[in-house]
Design an enzyme around this catalytic site. Structure first.
Site, PDB file in Angstrom:
ATOM      1  CD  GLU A   1      28.631   6.716 -10.582  1.00  0.00           C
ATOM      2  OE1 GLU A   1      27.780   6.794 -11.494  1.00  0.00           O
ATOM      3  OE2 GLU A   1      28.690   5.768  -9.779  1.00  0.00           O
TER       4      GLU A   1
ATOM      5  CG  ASP B   1      26.702   7.812 -18.319  1.00  0.00           C
ATOM      6  OD1 ASP B   1      27.203   8.875 -17.877  1.00  0.00           O
ATOM      7  OD2 ASP B   1      25.514   7.482 -18.118  1.00  0.00           O
TER       8      ASP B   1
ATOM      9  CD  GLU C   1      14.545   7.524 -17.298  1.00  0.00           C
ATOM     10  OE1 GLU C   1      14.376   6.289 -17.246  1.00  0.00           O
ATOM     11  OE2 GLU C   1      15.061   8.170 -16.374  1.00  0.00           O
TER      12      GLU C   1
ATOM     13  CG  ASP D   1      20.356   4.246 -15.114  1.00  0.00           C
ATOM     14  OD1 ASP D   1      21.549   4.024 -14.805  1.00  0.00           O
ATOM     15  OD2 ASP D   1      19.736   5.273 -14.782  1.00  0.00           O
TER      16      ASP D   1
ATOM     17  CE1 TYR E   1      24.807  13.266 -15.174  1.00  0.00           C
ATOM     18  CE2 TYR E   1      23.564  14.677 -16.656  1.00  0.00           C
ATOM     19  CZ  TYR E   1      24.164  13.470 -16.379  1.00  0.00           C
ATOM     20  OH  TYR E   1      24.107  12.458 -17.310  1.00  0.00           O
TER      21      TYR E   1
HETATM   22  P1  ADP Z   1      15.445   6.300  -9.757  1.00  0.00           P
HETATM   23  O1  ADP Z   1      16.834   6.622  -9.295  1.00  0.00           O
HETATM   24  O2  ADP Z   1      14.732   5.445  -8.752  1.00  0.00           O
HETATM   25  O3  ADP Z   1      15.389   5.754 -11.138  1.00  0.00           O
HETATM   26  P2  ADP Z   1      14.017   8.446 -11.013  1.00  0.00           P
HETATM   27  O4  ADP Z   1      13.653   9.794 -10.547  1.00  0.00           O
HETATM   28  O5  ADP Z   1      14.838   8.300 -12.235  1.00  0.00           O
HETATM   29  O6  ADP Z   1      14.691   7.704  -9.765  1.00  0.00           O
HETATM   30  O7  ADP Z   1      12.689   7.594 -11.282  1.00  0.00           O
HETATM   31  C1  ADP Z   1      11.650   7.546 -10.312  1.00  0.00           C
HETATM   32  C2  ADP Z   1      10.308   7.638 -11.020  1.00  0.00           C
HETATM   33  O8  ADP Z   1      10.039   6.413 -11.741  1.00  0.00           O
HETATM   34  C3  ADP Z   1       9.147   7.766 -10.042  1.00  0.00           C
HETATM   35  O9  ADP Z   1       8.937   9.113  -9.682  1.00  0.00           O
HETATM   36  C4  ADP Z   1       7.987   7.193 -10.848  1.00  0.00           C
HETATM   37  O10 ADP Z   1       7.484   8.149 -11.761  1.00  0.00           O
HETATM   38  C5  ADP Z   1       8.662   6.079 -11.654  1.00  0.00           C
HETATM   39  N1  ADP Z   1       8.552   4.804 -10.931  1.00  0.00           N
HETATM   40  C6  ADP Z   1       9.547   3.988 -10.556  1.00  0.00           C
HETATM   41  N2  ADP Z   1       9.076   2.887  -9.905  1.00  0.00           N
HETATM   42  C7  ADP Z   1       7.732   3.009  -9.870  1.00  0.00           C
HETATM   43  C8  ADP Z   1       6.652   2.232  -9.331  1.00  0.00           C
HETATM   44  N3  ADP Z   1       6.885   1.090  -8.691  1.00  0.00           N
HETATM   45  N4  ADP Z   1       5.395   2.698  -9.481  1.00  0.00           N
HETATM   46  C9  ADP Z   1       5.169   3.851 -10.134  1.00  0.00           C
HETATM   47  N5  ADP Z   1       6.120   4.625 -10.642  1.00  0.00           N
HETATM   48  C10 ADP Z   1       7.397   4.226 -10.513  1.00  0.00           C
HETATM   49 MG    MG Z   2      16.104   6.770 -12.894  1.00  0.00          MG
END
Ligand code: ADP
Ligand code: MG
Length: 356
Positions: free
Chosen positions: A27, A30, A150, A162, A211
């Site tokens: 943790e 990376d 991303e 990830d 972070y």
């Molecule tokens: P995580 O830890 O779950 O990756 P993030 O904030 O990095 O959290 O990513 C979450 C974002 O990814 C959501 O706000 C959305 O924009 C997108 N996302 C993830 N899964 C879905 C889904 N099933 N439908 C629509 N958007 C999604």
């Molecule tokens: Mg994420």
């Protein structure tokens, strides 16, 4: 109803999926060019696709119940569509021709809990486009394009862990990854062990600012030690002359890298658990990214029979904890710990094992 045909009036022509992930060891390593050891979780994101007839991309998410249409020359959308359009644009930058598509998303990966629903969405999208368009593109390249999607289209400065985990890991193995060289190795779980993940219910509000501060402290430490990144140091003694807090931050990163490398040698479940416990102590005391709720949850897990070890997972300041437990005991242990955690006044949620 919200299936592909009901939303888009035709049957899908391709389908693909990708899992979320949890990091067991490694943790905050990376961005120091170090080592990580994630695994895939059972929850997956599935996309279905078909060609769009009207020259526009149309994206629909069941979880958000949201539809976004994108016409030619459209500015970059925000929200979930930015991840999907980012994947399309990255393929176009690779000189692939991507026609307008209808894309339907549905997922069991919890959104925003640190199990990487964003990477699962990107990797599933790229796999779906690969299948629809018969693209010749391998899983490592998919992970790299997903990461760039991303960073460039959602504005999140993420590492490569990830997307590599979502693209290359499965639930039966650990994926060792050297984040500098991208060398990787799929290794078995310690024998007799499975994974439990519990969301602490504490939002990661401070995570972003701290972070960035930790990243800066690590860069300062590397600079003072005259190395490119902290991954270039293997002896924790080397940090002893650094000023605080750089000394403790560097000590966490160096000992954490060493813990991953020890686990890579193939250790018993008991030893792996000790490494996870040491990781938590290091994140709490040297890296200072834990909070009382995470410490409480980790201690409850650690003192439960059948648990080999536990620690916070993800950036910290909330989010989830991961534990390594005896095979077959994950459900009972997580239910028991969750009850005790709730009695202490917190509201958490068991994420793995998946409860139907
Ligand atoms: P995580 O830890 O779950 O990756 P993030 O904030 O990095 O959290 O990513 C979450 C974002 O990814 C959501 O706000 C959305 O924009 C997108 N996302 C993830 N899964 C879905 C889904 N099933 N439908 C629509 N958007 C999604
Ligand atoms: Mg994420």
């Amino acid at each position: 109803m919200t299936n592909f045909q009901q939303i888009f009036g035709a049957l899908p022509e391709a389908e693909a999926s990708a899992p979320g992930r949890v990091n067991l060891l490694g943790e905050h390593t990376d961005y120091n060019d170090g080592f990580v050891l994630p695994t895939a979780i059972p929850q997956r994101t599935t996309v279905q696709l078909g060609l769009s007839k009207d020259g526009q991309h149309h994206f629909y998410s069941v979880e958000l119940d949201e539809r976004v249409s994108i016409s030619e020359g459209h500015h970059t959308p925000s929200g979930f569509a930015s991840y999907i359009l980012g994947c399309v644009r990255l393929l176009e930058q690779e000189e692939y021709t991507v026609p307008s598509v209808n894309l339907h998303v549905t997922s069991s990966v919890p959104i925003g809990s640190g199990l990487s629903s964003s990477a699962a969405l990107e990797v599933a999208t790229l796999r779906g486009l690969r299948s629809l368009l018969n693209l010749d593109i391998d899983d490592v390249r998919i992970a790299q394009l997903a990461q760039q999607a991303e960073i460039q289209y959602s504005g999140v400065q993420c590492g490569i862990m990830d997307q590599m985990a979502s693209s290359l890991a499965d639930t039966e193995h650990l994926l060792f990854l050297d984040t500098r060289s991208l060398d990787r190795q799929v290794i078995p779980f310690p024998s007799g062990a499975e994974v439990v993940v519990i969301d602490s219910g504490v939002p990661r509000t401070l995570a972003g600012s701290v972070y960035n501060q930790r990243r800066a402290e690590c860069e300062e430490a590397a600079h003072l030690l005259r190395v490119k990144a902290l991954r270039d140091i293997t002896d924790p003694q080397a940090v002893e002359d650094l000023p605080e807090p750089q000394r403790r931050r560097a000590r966490h990163v160096i000992t954490e890298d060493n813990r991953v490398l020890e686990a890579l040698q193939g250790v018993s479940a008991e030893r792996f658990g000790e490494l996870m416990n040491a990781s938590h102590a290091s994140l709490r005391d040297d890296y200072e990214v834990s909070v009382p709720a995470l410490d409480t949850l980790v201690e409850m897990l650690q003192e439960t029979s059948g648990v080999f070890g536990a620690r916070l997972t993800g950036a910290g300041f909330g989010g989830a904890c991961v534990a390594l437990v005896a095979t077959g005991k994950g459900e009972a242990i997580s239910r028991d710990v969750m009850e005790r955690y709730m009695r202490s006044g917190y509201t958490g949620r068991v994420l793995v094992p998946e409860v139907s």
